[in-house]
Design an enzyme around this catalytic site. Sequence first.
Site, PDB file in Angstrom:
ATOM      1  N   GLU A  64      19.058 -26.572 -29.407  1.00  0.00           N
ATOM      2  CA  GLU A  64      18.328 -26.204 -30.621  1.00  0.00           C
ATOM      3  C   GLU A  64      16.903 -25.744 -30.282  1.00  0.00           C
ATOM      4  O   GLU A  64      16.264 -26.327 -29.412  1.00  0.00           O
ATOM      5  CB  GLU A  64      18.233 -27.408 -31.577  1.00  0.00           C
ATOM      6  CG  GLU A  64      19.517 -27.835 -32.209  1.00  0.00           C
ATOM      7  CD  GLU A  64      19.308 -29.044 -33.127  1.00  0.00           C
ATOM      8  OE1 GLU A  64      18.142 -29.355 -33.464  1.00  0.00           O
ATOM      9  OE2 GLU A  64      20.295 -29.679 -33.502  1.00  0.00           O
ATOM     10  N   HIS A  82      20.872 -28.751 -38.508  1.00  0.00           N
ATOM     11  CA  HIS A  82      20.168 -30.026 -38.316  1.00  0.00           C
ATOM     12  C   HIS A  82      19.384 -30.413 -39.574  1.00  0.00           C
ATOM     13  O   HIS A  82      18.180 -30.688 -39.514  1.00  0.00           O
ATOM     14  CB  HIS A  82      19.216 -29.935 -37.105  1.00  0.00           C
ATOM     15  CG  HIS A  82      18.887 -31.284 -36.522  1.00  0.00           C
ATOM     16  ND1 HIS A  82      18.496 -31.458 -35.213  1.00  0.00           N
ATOM     17  CD2 HIS A  82      18.895 -32.528 -37.061  1.00  0.00           C
ATOM     18  CE1 HIS A  82      18.266 -32.738 -34.975  1.00  0.00           C
ATOM     19  NE2 HIS A  82      18.514 -33.402 -36.087  1.00  0.00           N
ATOM     20  N   ARG A 134      22.642 -36.184 -32.421  1.00  0.00           N
ATOM     21  CA  ARG A 134      21.878 -35.330 -31.521  1.00  0.00           C
ATOM     22  C   ARG A 134      22.842 -34.385 -30.818  1.00  0.00           C
ATOM     23  O   ARG A 134      23.923 -34.798 -30.395  1.00  0.00           O
ATOM     24  CB  ARG A 134      21.103 -36.156 -30.486  1.00  0.00           C
ATOM     25  CG  ARG A 134      19.902 -36.903 -31.023  1.00  0.00           C
ATOM     26  CD  ARG A 134      18.780 -35.942 -31.409  1.00  0.00           C
ATOM     27  NE  ARG A 134      17.578 -36.620 -31.859  1.00  0.00           N
ATOM     28  CZ  ARG A 134      17.327 -36.960 -33.111  1.00  0.00           C
ATOM     29  NH1 ARG A 134      18.240 -36.709 -34.042  1.00  0.00           N
ATOM     30  NH2 ARG A 134      16.195 -37.547 -33.453  1.00  0.00           N
TER      31      ARG A 134
END
Length: 418
Positions: A241, A258, A212
């Site tokens: 993000e 990601h 993360r």
Amino acid sequence: MNILYDRNMELGDALFPRLGKAKAIDGRTLTAKEVKRADLLFVRSTCKVNADLLQGSKVRFVGSGVVGTDHIDIPAMQQMGIPFTNAPGCNAESVANYFIAAMLMIGERQGRTWEGATLGVVGVGNVGKIVCRFAREALGMKVICCDPPRKENEFDREAQSFISLEELLPQADVITFHTPLTNEGPHKTRGLFSGPLVRKVKPGAVLINFARGPICDNALLATMLGAGLLSDVAIDCWEGEPDYSPDLAALACLATPHIAGHAYEGKANGTLMVYKRACEFLNVDPGEDPPFPPALVAKVTLDAAKFPHDDACLRAIVKKTCDIEGDTQRFRQAFDGNVEKRKANFDALRKNYPFRRHFDATTVAIKNASQELLQKLAALGFQVKPVVPRAKAPVAKTKATKTMTKKKTVVKTSRKKA
């Protein structure tokens, strides 16, 4: 029954219509108005599911086809009496495959192998466990682990040998994060790699964040790279993000949007898991699983003798099935000084991510491979097919051949006599 599902959920088109009238939606832009008449809601990490989204709706079940739950307001859902499920472990092997691709690329970049180097794994859950196994069995690394919540469980025998992050950082040649994102509690992970703690990092270490974004201070990582405190950084998850730090993206040797968990299996398994939980909730038969498509590269053939060491051979094979450098190149091409364009490009790269399968969907036909190399390939999940060179058939001697041989012998003997 009305069903909404994120259009990026693999197999969603095949599965959710079995339960009722199903409509694909954009999770990031989903509104309360759209949700109002839905009975079932299925999302991915781009959709923020909270009281505002669900208030006044008919929703009676929510499924998120990803591992993390930081996009879900679970207390609000509990208060509203709406059952929720996620998909723990669905993309674990996909992320572990991506980790191996990153390690082999960085090893080549640095002109080294990873045999005997120390890997520090922070977070030893579904992903971390596979990463540990791959690193030991395929790369020959020494592995040290940090997972405080697991170590607190006195019945977790394996975790009793885990060490603290403060102890891990000075020892690790490579640090890789595989923790969930938690914002509070004694073991919160937001900002885990930040502040004075980073001074303990072994000089020249490699850092990988495929977990993360907010776990690591992105500005700090850029500073450490610029100062040479870290030799390389591979980042798949970013603070803010779909926005991200262009400075860090430019400095990182590997920068991706990601998508470490975006192998076909990673997304399809997540959809299957929440679909089946919904079937249990509705007390209906889920039916048969749809078949998975074959890998784009279903077979790789090569000669191990052409490579200087095992890591180089592994890299050649892995690159054909998981092209992390291609992912980085596409990400760099999508850089934009305009924040909104940058965010849109980030989402577009995720949505249009090239198809890939797990390593185990590919057969490796390899000749001149040592038993150790064959074991490494098998440890990564590849279907291994050793190629044994065919023995050359003996040449039958004709009468002319025998005569020539005899003449040569006579000449050789006469020279000796001379």
